[in-house]
Design a protein around this motif. Structure first.
Motif, PDB file in Angstrom:
ATOM      1  N   SER A  76     -10.354 -10.704   0.216  1.00 28.35           N
ATOM      2  CA  SER A  76      -9.571  -9.488   0.441  1.00 28.35           C
ATOM      3  C   SER A  76      -8.948  -9.536   1.820  1.00 28.35           C
ATOM      4  N   HIS A  77      -7.808  -8.887   1.912  1.00 29.03           N
ATOM      5  CA  HIS A  77      -7.086  -8.798   3.181  1.00 29.03           C
ATOM      6  C   HIS A  77      -6.813  -7.321   3.402  1.00 29.03           C
ATOM      7  N   LEU A  78      -7.120  -6.844   4.603  1.00 22.87           N
ATOM      8  CA  LEU A  78      -7.036  -5.404   4.820  1.00 22.87           C
ATOM      9  C   LEU A  78      -5.608  -4.936   5.103  1.00 22.87           C
ATOM     10  N   LEU A  79      -4.738  -5.857   5.528  1.00 20.12           N
ATOM     11  CA  LEU A  79      -3.380  -5.482   5.934  1.00 20.12           C
ATOM     12  C   LEU A  79      -3.428  -4.230   6.809  1.00 20.12           C
ATOM     13  N   MET A  80      -2.532  -3.275   6.565  1.00 22.73           N
ATOM     14  CA  MET A  80      -2.449  -2.147   7.499  1.00 22.73           C
ATOM     15  C   MET A  80      -3.509  -1.074   7.252  1.00 22.73           C
ATOM     16  N   GLU A  81      -3.692  -0.703   5.992  1.00 19.42           N
ATOM     17  CA  GLU A  81      -4.456   0.509   5.711  1.00 19.42           C
ATOM     18  C   GLU A  81      -5.852   0.238   5.150  1.00 19.42           C
ATOM     19  N   GLY A  82      -6.096  -1.005   4.734  1.00 19.44           N
ATOM     20  CA  GLY A  82      -7.320  -1.265   4.000  1.00 19.44           C
ATOM     21  C   GLY A  82      -8.582  -1.179   4.842  1.00 19.44           C
TER      22      GLY A  82
END
Ligand SMILES: [Zn+2]
Length: 272
Positions: A76-82
């Motif tokens: 998983s990649h959280l990017l901006m909001e994750g």
């Protein structure tokens, strides 16, 4: 964009809560995995790779070797909001349930991934398809500063400010550290890599900042004595530079690698 140290801390919490336990429940609320059920899999470990989170599972023992399943990795990649939250089994979630993308339950805890943009499940032996493009990991066991400096040096026409966010060069620097590292190295973000005399110092400073913050609850780049001003330049537009008093400026720097343009902060005097 999360920094490598946030992902490091998130994986440490997940590892603590889940590793060594068997999944009693899995619920993937992403179309590609909607029918996947990992109940019975053992959570082997949770590890960071740059800003990517890798959760590795060992399959349940099967008596018939013909049905043997491979070890799996949830990426998983959280990017901006994750973000990943961990709850006691009956605890009420602190975020709206409709934003949950992954729910993993073991006997003592439930981990919920909210607003996670990228969720993939692959055989562990194929992990490289997802993370093989990443450069050396600033917080990884295999951190290699020479390779990171070589990767930077190979793109002399690119601005140092853009390149620092390119995870293929080295993995872990996000938008906050980019501005802070360049301030400490006294480099204007638009300086072309070919004109940077001491790339090793840029690499070392990046690693040092992530390392000293990897277990801290609150990120500080200015030193412990300055916790009221945790950052030299990041988010300080219009405020006086902590070193010279000049007003900090901000501009949007185009990204060649991600296509996502991000604000960059700098002191026009210290970084001229
Ligand atoms: Zn200054």
């Amino acid at each position: 964009m999360p920094e490598g140290d946030s992902v490091y801390q998130a994986t440490a919490r997940l590892h603590q809560a889940l590793a060594g336990q068997v999944l009693l429940r899995s619920d993937f609320r992403v179309p590609a995995l909607s029918t996947t059920d990992l109940s019975g899999y053992l959570v082997k470990e949770v590890r960071p790779r740059g800003k990517h989170l890798l959760m590795r599972f060992t399959p349940p023992e099967d008596h018939d070797p013909a049905f043997k399943k491979p070890p799996l990795t949830l990426h998983s990649h959280l990017l901006m909001e994750g973000r990943w939250d961990i709850y006691a089994p009956a605890e009420r979630w602190k975020r709206p349930a409709h934003t949950a993308r992954v729910v993993l339950g073991v006997e003592s805890a439930t981990a919920v991934g909210f607003d996670i943009a990228q969720v993939k499940l692959v055989p562990t032996e194929n992990e490289d398809e997802l993370i093989g493009h990443l450069g050396p990991d600033l917080l990884g066991a295999d951190w290699d500063p020479q390779l990171a400096a070589r990767n930077l040096r190979s793109q002399p026409e690119r601005s140092i400010g853009d390149a620092l966010l390119d995870q293929r060069i080295m993995a872990g620097v996000g938008n906050i550290y980019r501005s802070e590292v360049l301030f400490l190295a006294r480099l204007n973000p638009l300086t072309l890599i070919g004109q940077v005399v001491n790339l090793e110092k840029v690499v070392q400073t990046s690693q040092r900042l992530l390392e000293i913050n990897k277990n801290r609850p609150r990120r500080v780049t200015t030193g412990l004595a300055r916790t009221r001003e945790p950052y030299w330049v990041y988010g300080r537009t219009g405020k006086p530079c902590l070193r010279c008093g000049t007003r900090i400026q901000q501009f949007t720097l185009e990204s060649q690698s991600s296509g996502q343009d991000r604000d960059c902060y700098f002191c026009p005097s210290c970084q001229s």
